[in-house]
Design a protein around this motif. Sequence first.
Motif, PDB file in Angstrom:
ATOM      1  N   HIS A  81       0.822  -1.205   0.000  1.00 53.24           N
ATOM      2  CA  HIS A  81       0.000   0.000   0.000  1.00 53.24           C
ATOM      3  C   HIS A  81       0.861   1.262   0.000  1.00 53.24           C
ATOM      4  CE1 HIS A  81      -3.123  -2.921   0.935  1.00 53.24           C
ATOM      5  NE2 HIS A  81      -4.004  -2.004   0.629  1.00 53.24           N
ATOM      6  N   GLY A  82       2.095   1.123  -0.489  1.00 54.04           N
ATOM      7  CA  GLY A  82       2.911   2.293  -0.776  1.00 54.04           C
ATOM      8  C   GLY A  82       3.961   2.679   0.228  1.00 54.04           C
ATOM      9  N   MET A  83       4.168   1.884   1.300  1.00 59.17           N
ATOM     10  CA  MET A  83       5.221   2.189   2.264  1.00 59.17           C
ATOM     11  C   MET A  83       6.476   1.390   1.925  1.00 59.17           C
ATOM     12  SD  MET A  83       3.185   2.339   5.912  1.00 59.17           S
ATOM     13  CE  MET A  83       4.737   2.677   6.781  1.00 59.17           C
ATOM     14  N   PRO A 170       6.599   4.694  -4.455  1.00 59.07           N
ATOM     15  CA  PRO A 170       6.127   4.722  -3.060  1.00 59.07           C
ATOM     16  C   PRO A 170       5.298   5.957  -2.750  1.00 59.07           C
ATOM     17  CG  PRO A 170       8.363   5.523  -3.154  1.00 59.07           C
ATOM     18  CD  PRO A 170       7.970   5.190  -4.573  1.00 59.07           C
ATOM     19  N   ARG A 171       4.458   5.850  -1.729  1.00 56.33           N
ATOM     20  CA  ARG A 171       3.763   7.000  -1.169  1.00 56.33           C
ATOM     21  C   ARG A 171       4.499   7.491   0.071  1.00 56.33           C
ATOM     22  NH1 ARG A 171      -1.005   7.309   0.630  1.00 56.33           N
ATOM     23  NH2 ARG A 171      -1.170   9.395  -0.262  1.00 56.33           N
ATOM     24  N   LEU A 197      11.913  13.008  -5.504  1.00 57.13           N
ATOM     25  CA  LEU A 197      10.819  12.127  -5.107  1.00 57.13           C
ATOM     26  C   LEU A 197       9.750  12.891  -4.342  1.00 57.13           C
ATOM     27  CD1 LEU A 197      12.896   9.028  -3.943  1.00 57.13           C
ATOM     28  CD2 LEU A 197      11.246   9.040  -5.828  1.00 57.13           C
ATOM     29  N   ALA A 198      10.189  13.793  -3.462  1.00 54.16           N
ATOM     30  CA  ALA A 198       9.233  14.559  -2.665  1.00 54.16           C
ATOM     31  C   ALA A 198       8.549  15.635  -3.499  1.00 54.16           C
ATOM     32  CB  ALA A 198       9.946  15.184  -1.468  1.00 54.16           C
ATOM     33  N   CYS A 203       6.082  12.136  -2.807  1.00 54.35           N
ATOM     34  CA  CYS A 203       6.378  11.110  -1.817  1.00 54.35           C
ATOM     35  C   CYS A 203       6.620  11.750  -0.451  1.00 54.35           C
ATOM     36  CB  CYS A 203       7.615  10.316  -2.242  1.00 54.35           C
ATOM     37  SG  CYS A 203       8.021   8.923  -1.172  1.00 54.35           S
ATOM     38  N   ALA A 204       6.124  11.109   0.602  1.00 56.82           N
ATOM     39  CA  ALA A 204       6.399  11.534   1.977  1.00 56.82           C
ATOM     40  C   ALA A 204       7.633  10.787   2.461  1.00 56.82           C
ATOM     41  CB  ALA A 204       5.207  11.237   2.875  1.00 56.82           C
TER      42      ALA A 204
END
Length: 254
Positions: A81-83, A170-171, A197-198, A203-204
């Motif tokens: 789920h993106g982590m 990724p999230r 990425l951010a 992305c976080a």
Amino acid sequence: MSGAYVLEAHGIGVRFGGVRALTDVSVGIRAGEVCGLIGPNGAGKTTLFDVLSGIRRPDRGRMLLDGADITRRSPVWRARHGMRRTFQRQQLFGQLTVAEHLLVAQEWRGSGLPGGGLRDRRRRDRERRARAEEVLAGCGISALGDAYAGGLPVGQARMVELARAVADPPRVLLLDEPASGMSAPEREQLAAVVRRLAEEEGCAVLLVEHNVAFVMELCTRVVVLDLGTVLAAGTAAEVRANPLVREAYLGSAR
């Protein structure tokens, strides 16, 4: 930076026997944010990463992803789920090439729709390879695609770990000591990739790093842990000026 948190941890507590590793720790990361997590050895930074990534279940507290409680979700569920997460100690497969690491990271999505046949599988394979080439180029390591991971120096291996972590977009990205063992040019390349990425992909990013100068230059916000509690949080300038932080950590940090 304002807006809702993508990943939140509330009141996290972890004990190892009679030792409190984390006590009532709360932290959140927003989309497009690079947040640094610093503190002395033994402050609880890696333990918090283990909790956030699902490797360790906290004794107290809860975690939210996009507002939904994920406290009891497995590491696999969180990854799908993106982590994504890298580790303090390198976790590469020495007998795989660099490109193969990025292909493996995308395998969980399958090789095509059920019943799609050979044509669908070939299409998915082309998509995975194209994505791997895109990420290798974005990380500045295209020339390493055919190299076996087991023969890489530390700095290059760190960048491969980052590339693998983002091969499937990724999230949330958790980076544990990503600049360890890197040369100055390699750290600059790492910082550029993380910023992109951010800023461009939303992305976080939460990173643990002992190189304080690297953190202060890269991160939009910094959280300081000491003895398992949050000592301070704010912008790099605010944290640097905090007398409690200077006394507990920055006075001796390099």
